[in-house]
Design a protein around this motif. Structure first.
Motif, PDB file in Angstrom:
ATOM      1  N   GLY A  66      33.588  40.232  44.668  1.00 31.87           N
ATOM      2  CA  GLY A  66      35.045  40.285  44.804  1.00 31.87           C
ATOM      3  C   GLY A  66      35.681  38.941  44.509  1.00 31.87           C
ATOM      4  O   GLY A  66      36.717  38.866  43.844  1.00 31.87           O
ATOM      5  N   LEU A  67      35.069  37.862  45.006  1.00 33.90           N
ATOM      6  CA  LEU A  67      35.585  36.520  44.750  1.00 33.90           C
ATOM      7  C   LEU A  67      35.526  36.190  43.257  1.00 33.90           C
ATOM      8  O   LEU A  67      36.481  35.641  42.693  1.00 33.90           O
ATOM      9  CB  LEU A  67      34.790  35.491  45.551  1.00 33.90           C
ATOM     10  CG  LEU A  67      35.243  34.044  45.452  1.00 33.90           C
ATOM     11  CD1 LEU A  67      36.634  33.900  46.069  1.00 33.90           C
ATOM     12  CD2 LEU A  67      34.261  33.140  46.154  1.00 33.90           C
ATOM     13  N   TYR A  69      35.615  38.339  40.827  1.00 31.58           N
ATOM     14  CA  TYR A  69      36.616  39.176  40.158  1.00 31.58           C
ATOM     15  C   TYR A  69      38.010  38.575  40.312  1.00 31.58           C
ATOM     16  O   TYR A  69      38.770  38.498  39.337  1.00 31.58           O
ATOM     17  CB  TYR A  69      36.574  40.592  40.727  1.00 31.58           C
ATOM     18  CG  TYR A  69      37.650  41.486  40.180  1.00 31.58           C
ATOM     19  CD1 TYR A  69      37.598  41.953  38.880  1.00 31.58           C
ATOM     20  CD2 TYR A  69      38.744  41.850  40.958  1.00 31.58           C
ATOM     21  CE1 TYR A  69      38.591  42.760  38.358  1.00 31.58           C
ATOM     22  CE2 TYR A  69      39.748  42.657  40.451  1.00 31.58           C
ATOM     23  CZ  TYR A  69      39.659  43.112  39.159  1.00 31.58           C
ATOM     24  OH  TYR A  69      40.648  43.895  38.657  1.00 31.58           O
ATOM     25  N   LEU A  70      38.357  38.154  41.529  1.00 31.08           N
ATOM     26  CA  LEU A  70      39.683  37.570  41.747  1.00 31.08           C
ATOM     27  C   LEU A  70      39.856  36.276  40.962  1.00 31.08           C
ATOM     28  O   LEU A  70      40.929  36.014  40.400  1.00 31.08           O
ATOM     29  CB  LEU A  70      39.914  37.330  43.237  1.00 31.08           C
ATOM     30  CG  LEU A  70      40.120  38.597  44.075  1.00 31.08           C
ATOM     31  CD1 LEU A  70      40.232  38.241  45.547  1.00 31.08           C
ATOM     32  CD2 LEU A  70      41.324  39.364  43.607  1.00 31.08           C
ATOM     33  N   THR A  71      38.809  35.456  40.911  1.00 28.03           N
ATOM     34  CA  THR A  71      38.869  34.224  40.128  1.00 28.03           C
ATOM     35  C   THR A  71      39.115  34.550  38.654  1.00 28.03           C
ATOM     36  O   THR A  71      39.920  33.899  37.990  1.00 28.03           O
ATOM     37  CB  THR A  71      37.557  33.435  40.286  1.00 28.03           C
ATOM     38  OG1 THR A  71      37.321  33.215  41.672  1.00 28.03           O
ATOM     39  CG2 THR A  71      37.615  32.115  39.557  1.00 28.03           C
ATOM     40  N   HIS A  72      38.430  35.568  38.161  1.00 35.22           N
ATOM     41  CA  HIS A  72      38.600  35.987  36.765  1.00 35.22           C
ATOM     42  C   HIS A  72      40.033  36.472  36.519  1.00 35.22           C
ATOM     43  O   HIS A  72      40.647  36.140  35.496  1.00 35.22           O
ATOM     44  CB  HIS A  72      37.605  37.096  36.437  1.00 35.22           C
ATOM     45  CG  HIS A  72      37.846  37.770  35.130  1.00 35.22           C
ATOM     46  ND1 HIS A  72      37.637  37.150  33.924  1.00 35.22           N
ATOM     47  CD2 HIS A  72      38.297  39.009  34.837  1.00 35.22           C
ATOM     48  CE1 HIS A  72      37.941  37.969  32.951  1.00 35.22           C
ATOM     49  NE2 HIS A  72      38.350  39.105  33.480  1.00 35.22           N
ATOM     50  N   VAL A  73      40.587  37.244  37.447  1.00 35.99           N
ATOM     51  CA  VAL A  73      41.945  37.766  37.278  1.00 35.99           C
ATOM     52  C   VAL A  73      42.950  36.618  37.233  1.00 35.99           C
ATOM     53  O   VAL A  73      43.833  36.580  36.356  1.00 35.99           O
ATOM     54  CB  VAL A  73      42.284  38.756  38.416  1.00 35.99           C
ATOM     55  CG1 VAL A  73      43.774  39.059  38.453  1.00 35.99           C
ATOM     56  CG2 VAL A  73      41.499  40.047  38.241  1.00 35.99           C
ATOM     57  N   PHE A  74      42.824  35.649  38.162  1.00 38.79           N
ATOM     58  CA  PHE A  74      43.781  34.541  38.185  1.00 38.79           C
ATOM     59  C   PHE A  74      43.660  33.664  36.938  1.00 38.79           C
ATOM     60  O   PHE A  74      44.657  33.211  36.390  1.00 38.79           O
ATOM     61  CB  PHE A  74      43.615  33.710  39.453  1.00 38.79           C
ATOM     62  CG  PHE A  74      44.144  34.395  40.680  1.00 38.79           C
ATOM     63  CD1 PHE A  74      45.422  34.912  40.706  1.00 38.79           C
ATOM     64  CD2 PHE A  74      43.361  34.535  41.810  1.00 38.79           C
ATOM     65  CE1 PHE A  74      45.922  35.549  41.831  1.00 38.79           C
ATOM     66  CE2 PHE A  74      43.843  35.172  42.942  1.00 38.79           C
ATOM     67  CZ  PHE A  74      45.129  35.687  42.955  1.00 38.79           C
ATOM     68  N   GLN A  77      45.363  35.464  34.109  1.00 37.87           N
ATOM     69  CA  GLN A  77      46.820  35.365  34.203  1.00 37.87           C
ATOM     70  C   GLN A  77      47.311  33.995  33.744  1.00 37.87           C
ATOM     71  O   GLN A  77      48.322  33.884  33.052  1.00 37.87           O
ATOM     72  CB  GLN A  77      47.279  35.632  35.637  1.00 37.87           C
ATOM     73  CG  GLN A  77      47.205  37.089  36.027  1.00 37.87           C
ATOM     74  CD  GLN A  77      47.613  37.322  37.470  1.00 37.87           C
ATOM     75  OE1 GLN A  77      47.673  36.388  38.261  1.00 37.87           O
ATOM     76  NE2 GLN A  77      47.884  38.572  37.819  1.00 37.87           N
TER      77      GLN A  77
END
Length: 136
Positions: A66-67, A69-74, A77
């Motif tokens: 999850g961490l 994935y969130l790093t990848h999303v930010f 962006q």
């Protein structure tokens, strides 16, 4: 009765696989296989138990994914914002280039050249599409 022609030869390759002979203790091997599975008092196979350390380990692994994935999303962006900024800058530069090119084309265009020539005293000779008549 089967009759075989003496003219026909059968080329048969020998069997190279060694097939083991069955053991006489095959019933004891089946008992050992059954002993490996967990059984309930009814004799049916049961669901393996989930231990707390497996739950903790699974939670940690899911948290790590999850961490990531969130790093990848930010980061995606951030890159998208950078691309949009560069695209806007490119569009401004392109518009400025088109405006300057139009001004340049007007400066060197035929209408401007004719106007400057008339200001300097040149006389317009008219179109160059005159018909040439050849006498024979």
């Amino acid at each position: 009765m089967m009759v075989q022609s003496p003219l026909k030869k059968h080329d048969i390759r020998p069997n190279l696989r060694k097939v083991p002979l069955p053991d006489n203790n095959s019933s004891s091997a089946k008992k050992n296989k059954r002993a490996k599975h967990s059984t309930t008092p009814n004799g049916k196979l049961g669901i393996p138990k989930i231990t707390p350390w497996k739950v903790i380990l699974g939670s940690i692994i899911i948290g790590i994914f999850g961490l990531l994935y969130l790093t990848h999303v930010f980061s995606t962006q951030r890159l998208l914002e950078e691309v949009q900024t560069l695209e806007a800058e490119y569009n401004r530069s392109r518009a400025q280039y088109d405006e300057l090119k139009l001004r340049y084309d007007r400066m060197i265009g035929p209408a401007e050249i004719y106007r400057k020539a008339e200001d300097q005293g040149f006389i317009n000779g008219g179109p160059a599409d005159k018909v040439i008549i050849i006498k024979e």
